[in-house]
Design a protein around this motif. Structure first.
Motif, PDB file in Angstrom:
ATOM      1  N   SER A   1       9.447   0.062 -10.077  1.00  0.00           N
ATOM      2  CA  SER A   1       8.428  -0.551 -10.923  1.00  0.00           C
ATOM      3  C   SER A   1       7.576  -1.511 -10.098  1.00  0.00           C
ATOM      4  CB  SER A   1       9.089  -1.311 -12.083  1.00  0.00           C
ATOM      5  OG  SER A   1       9.834  -0.430 -12.901  1.00  0.00           O
ATOM      6  N   GLN A   2       6.327  -1.671 -10.500  1.00  0.00           N
ATOM      7  CA  GLN A   2       5.388  -2.447  -9.702  1.00  0.00           C
ATOM      8  C   GLN A   2       5.815  -3.894  -9.517  1.00  0.00           C
ATOM      9  OE1 GLN A   2       2.975  -5.008 -10.522  1.00  0.00           O
ATOM     10  NE2 GLN A   2       2.128  -4.952  -8.447  1.00  0.00           N
ATOM     11  N   TYR A   3       6.408  -4.505 -10.532  1.00  0.00           N
ATOM     12  CA  TYR A   3       6.806  -5.907 -10.409  1.00  0.00           C
ATOM     13  C   TYR A   3       7.928  -6.095  -9.396  1.00  0.00           C
ATOM     14  CZ  TYR A   3      10.981  -5.168 -13.355  1.00  0.00           C
ATOM     15  OH  TYR A   3      12.191  -4.752 -13.862  1.00  0.00           O
ATOM     16  N   LEU A   4       8.635  -5.018  -9.053  1.00  0.00           N
ATOM     17  CA  LEU A   4       9.662  -5.068  -8.023  1.00  0.00           C
ATOM     18  C   LEU A   4       9.100  -4.678  -6.658  1.00  0.00           C
ATOM     19  CD1 LEU A   4      12.641  -3.413  -9.940  1.00  0.00           C
ATOM     20  CD2 LEU A   4      12.345  -5.841  -9.444  1.00  0.00           C
ATOM     21  N   THR A   5       8.319  -3.604  -6.603  1.00  0.00           N
ATOM     22  CA  THR A   5       7.850  -3.092  -5.313  1.00  0.00           C
ATOM     23  C   THR A   5       6.804  -3.984  -4.657  1.00  0.00           C
ATOM     24  OG1 THR A   5       6.192  -1.672  -6.390  1.00  0.00           O
ATOM     25  CG2 THR A   5       8.358  -0.704  -5.932  1.00  0.00           C
TER      26      THR A   5
ATOM     27  N   SER B   1       0.817  -1.215   0.000  1.00  0.00           N
ATOM     28  CA  SER B   1       0.000   0.000   0.000  1.00  0.00           C
ATOM     29  C   SER B   1       0.850   1.263   0.000  1.00  0.00           C
ATOM     30  CB  SER B   1      -0.938   0.006   1.220  1.00  0.00           C
ATOM     31  OG  SER B   1      -0.192   0.007   2.428  1.00  0.00           O
ATOM     32  N   TYR B   2       2.145   1.124   0.231  1.00  0.00           N
ATOM     33  CA  TYR B   2       3.023   2.290   0.243  1.00  0.00           C
ATOM     34  C   TYR B   2       3.347   2.688  -1.186  1.00  0.00           C
ATOM     35  CZ  TYR B   2       6.530   5.502   2.072  1.00  0.00           C
ATOM     36  OH  TYR B   2       7.240   6.635   2.404  1.00  0.00           O
ATOM     37  N   ASP B   3       3.198   3.955  -1.492  1.00  0.00           N
ATOM     38  CA  ASP B   3       3.355   4.425  -2.869  1.00  0.00           C
ATOM     39  C   ASP B   3       4.822   4.728  -3.168  1.00  0.00           C
ATOM     40  OD1 ASP B   3       3.025   5.361  -5.402  1.00  0.00           O
ATOM     41  OD2 ASP B   3       1.837   7.123  -4.869  1.00  0.00           O
ATOM     42  N   TYR B   4       5.583   3.684  -3.480  1.00  0.00           N
ATOM     43  CA  TYR B   4       6.991   3.873  -3.816  1.00  0.00           C
ATOM     44  C   TYR B   4       7.154   4.639  -5.123  1.00  0.00           C
ATOM     45  CZ  TYR B   4       8.731   0.787  -0.123  1.00  0.00           C
ATOM     46  OH  TYR B   4       9.051   0.240   1.094  1.00  0.00           O
ATOM     47  N   LYS B   5       6.206   4.487  -6.026  1.00  0.00           N
ATOM     48  CA  LYS B   5       6.337   5.112  -7.345  1.00  0.00           C
ATOM     49  C   LYS B   5       6.413   6.627  -7.233  1.00  0.00           C
ATOM     50  CE  LYS B   5       6.602   4.315 -11.789  1.00  0.00           C
ATOM     51  NZ  LYS B   5       7.722   3.526 -12.364  1.00  0.00           N
ATOM     52  N   GLN B   6       5.700   7.216  -6.254  1.00  0.00           N
ATOM     53  CA  GLN B   6       5.690   8.673  -6.125  1.00  0.00           C
ATOM     54  C   GLN B   6       7.034   9.237  -5.702  1.00  0.00           C
ATOM     55  OE1 GLN B   6       5.818  10.435  -2.975  1.00  0.00           O
ATOM     56  NE2 GLN B   6       6.187   8.550  -1.827  1.00  0.00           N
TER      57      GLN B   6
ATOM     58  N   LEU C   1       9.253 -17.182  -2.089  1.00  0.00           N
ATOM     59  CA  LEU C   1      10.628 -17.492  -2.472  1.00  0.00           C
ATOM     60  C   LEU C   1      10.915 -17.051  -3.901  1.00  0.00           C
ATOM     61  CD1 LEU C   1      11.037 -21.082  -0.951  1.00  0.00           C
ATOM     62  CD2 LEU C   1      11.512 -18.871   0.108  1.00  0.00           C
ATOM     63  N   LEU C   2       9.931 -17.190  -4.784  1.00  0.00           N
ATOM     64  CA  LEU C   2      10.096 -16.830  -6.186  1.00  0.00           C
ATOM     65  C   LEU C   2       9.841 -15.350  -6.441  1.00  0.00           C
ATOM     66  CD1 LEU C   2       8.211 -19.898  -7.680  1.00  0.00           C
ATOM     67  CD2 LEU C   2      10.634 -19.400  -8.072  1.00  0.00           C
ATOM     68  N   GLU C   3       9.202 -14.682  -5.479  1.00  0.00           N
ATOM     69  CA  GLU C   3       8.750 -13.295  -5.645  1.00  0.00           C
ATOM     70  C   GLU C   3       7.774 -13.187  -6.815  1.00  0.00           C
ATOM     71  OE1 GLU C   3      11.642 -10.066  -5.187  1.00  0.00           O
ATOM     72  OE2 GLU C   3      13.096 -11.578  -4.528  1.00  0.00           O
ATOM     73  N   TYR C   4       6.881 -14.158  -6.907  1.00  0.00           N
ATOM     74  CA  TYR C   4       5.829 -14.169  -7.911  1.00  0.00           C
ATOM     75  C   TYR C   4       4.483 -13.931  -7.231  1.00  0.00           C
ATOM     76  CZ  TYR C   4       8.892 -16.514 -11.387  1.00  0.00           C
ATOM     77  OH  TYR C   4       9.880 -16.833 -12.281  1.00  0.00           O
ATOM     78  N   THR C   5       3.510 -13.527  -8.032  1.00  0.00           N
ATOM     79  CA  THR C   5       2.146 -13.525  -7.540  1.00  0.00           C
ATOM     80  C   THR C   5       1.661 -14.970  -7.476  1.00  0.00           C
ATOM     81  OG1 THR C   5       1.143 -13.392  -9.739  1.00  0.00           O
ATOM     82  CG2 THR C   5       1.731 -11.296  -8.668  1.00  0.00           C
TER      83      THR C   5
ATOM     84  N   TYR D   1      15.228 -13.770 -18.470  1.00  0.00           N
ATOM     85  CA  TYR D   1      14.880 -15.111 -18.018  1.00  0.00           C
ATOM     86  C   TYR D   1      15.575 -15.478 -16.709  1.00  0.00           C
ATOM     87  CZ  TYR D   1      13.439 -15.379 -22.916  1.00  0.00           C
ATOM     88  OH  TYR D   1      12.864 -15.125 -24.140  1.00  0.00           O
ATOM     89  N   ILE D   2      16.557 -14.664 -16.299  1.00  0.00           N
ATOM     90  CA  ILE D   2      17.305 -14.980 -15.085  1.00  0.00           C
ATOM     91  C   ILE D   2      17.350 -13.828 -14.088  1.00  0.00           C
ATOM     92  CG2 ILE D   2      18.768 -16.756 -16.136  1.00  0.00           C
ATOM     93  CD1 ILE D   2      20.934 -14.616 -16.529  1.00  0.00           C
ATOM     94  N   GLN D   3      16.977 -12.626 -14.514  1.00  0.00           N
ATOM     95  CA  GLN D   3      16.980 -11.452 -13.648  1.00  0.00           C
ATOM     96  C   GLN D   3      15.546 -10.931 -13.486  1.00  0.00           C
ATOM     97  OE1 GLN D   3      19.540 -10.425 -12.000  1.00  0.00           O
ATOM     98  NE2 GLN D   3      21.128 -11.642 -13.019  1.00  0.00           N
ATOM     99  N   PRO D   4      15.288 -10.125 -12.442  1.00  0.00           N
ATOM    100  CA  PRO D   4      13.935  -9.580 -12.265  1.00  0.00           C
ATOM    101  C   PRO D   4      13.451  -8.870 -13.524  1.00  0.00           C
ATOM    102  CG  PRO D   4      15.258  -9.145 -10.320  1.00  0.00           C
ATOM    103  CD  PRO D   4      16.194  -9.730 -11.339  1.00  0.00           C
TER     104      PRO D   4
END
Length: 355
Positions: free
Chosen positions: A195-199, A181-186, A254-258, A293-296
């Motif tokens: 970027s959202q896939y990281l935050t 919920s924290y707005d890192y993008k701002q 562990l995968l940092e996936y949804t 394929y190997i990095q975020p």
């Protein structure tokens, strides 16, 4: 090749549902071995450096900083030279910069937010971290638990490992775990680091994963080569060890996936393997071709939109899983020392199955 989604497999799964329902729990339990680590002791120091910094008396700042340096010399030195480089050309300039930082309303607001979110970190996340370190000690007898330092850095550092005298120290940037919920993008809309896939991983439930990951990376060293195969096996080792020291943690963390992305990679293992084979990527060493394929990354080029980045790491994890099942006497230290990626893949006899 055909990548399948969950809806296409619904009928098939429905037919199997009642067959596997009774054995589902047993299958899960048998896949994850959880050793008893209750008798393993971990010696470490936990330093809330963020609190210590916020509590400095600006009217007596020089002596306060001197005491801080005397008590925590290694971290304090790194913090004021690398994390928040206040050390100017003179001591007066340093104190002026630090005093301005401590009096900044934005910094005070950030610190208040950190205090609110992490007021009980010693009783929650850091307890879980200690448990994972006990697993680390179980598998690696030479493991020495690092001292833990929490800090804020104005969103610049999330984690780092450093020499803290005779042992290692681990820095945790709490302002990089403030939640979805924290707005890192701002903070900086043009910064790809927000970027959202990281935050989406900038949440407290990822702290233990991030900390154990950096300890494992430090132990693993660099990949043995530049080919996709080298990276995917190397990163697969990392994931395998991570699961061993965090056996009760969901794979999505562990995968940092949804959850949907995690289900997708598990349901499309064969299709991903076929993709890398068809595109002749296993022995590709061009960073521009293999990096996502190997990095975020938000996606894996050439795969469906739902496919996340780092799909090669997932396949590498499954290859290492297969190798270890065929070689159950191999210790984790021995696994680390195996540097021939081709040999690991060949001896794993990995055959992805359609889920």
């Amino acid at each position: 090749m055909c990548f399948m989604n969950g809806s296409e497999k619904y009928v098939f799964y429905l037919l199997l549902f009642f067959i596997v329902l009774g054995m589902w729990g047993c299958e899960t339990d048998s896949k994850v071995f959880i050793p008893d680590v209750s008798n393993i002791s971990i010696e470490k120091e936990i330093v809330r450096f963020d609190h210590l910094l916020a509590q400095l008396d600006t009217n007596n700042l020089e002596s306060e900083v001197d005491m801080l340096k005397a008590k925590h010399p290694y971290f304090t030195s790194i913090f004021f030279s690398e994390v928040l480089p206040f050390e100017g050309n003179s001591k007066d300039e340093f104190l002026q910069n630090l005093r301005g930082y401590l009096g900044d309303k934005r910094i005070q607001k950030l610190q208040d937010t950190v205090v609110q979110i992490f007021n009980d970190i010693e009783d929650n996340e850091l307890v879980d971290l200690e448990r994972s370190m006990k697993f680390m000690k179980y598998y690696f007898d030479d493991f020495v638990a690092p001292n833990i330092y929490t800090f804020t850095s104005e969103y610049t550092y999330q984690k780092f490992i450093f020499e803290d005298g005779p042992k290692d120290g681990l820095g945790i940037g709490l302002d990089m775990f403030l939640g979805r919920s924290y707005d890192y993008k701002q903070i900086d809309p043009n910064n790809p680091a927000f970027s959202q896939y990281l935050t989406r991983s900038f949440s407290k439930e990822y702290i233990v994963k991030m900390m154990m990951e950096i300890l494992i990376i430090d132990r693993l060293g660099r990949a043995p080569g530049s080919r996709l195969l080298d990276h995917m096996i190397h990163n697969g080792k990392q994931m395998y060890i991570l699961k061993k020291v965090m056996p009760e943690t969901p794979d999505s963390i562990l995968l940092e996936y949804t959850a949907d992305q995690t289900e997708w990679v598990k349901s499309n293992e064969l299709e991903m393997w076929a993709f890398f084979f068809d595109q002749e990527l296993f022995y590709e060493s061009n960073t521009m071709k293999i990096n996502k394929y190997i990095q975020p990354s938000p996606t894996s080029p050439g795969m469906p939109e739902i496919a996340p980045g780092r799909t090669a790491n997932y396949i590498g994890w499954q290859i290492v899983n297969a190798y270890m099942k065929r070689n159950p006497d191999t210790t984790l230290e021995e696994l680390i020392q195996l540097r021939d990626s081709q040999e690991i893949m060949d001896k794993s006899r990995y055959k992805p199955k359609q889920k």
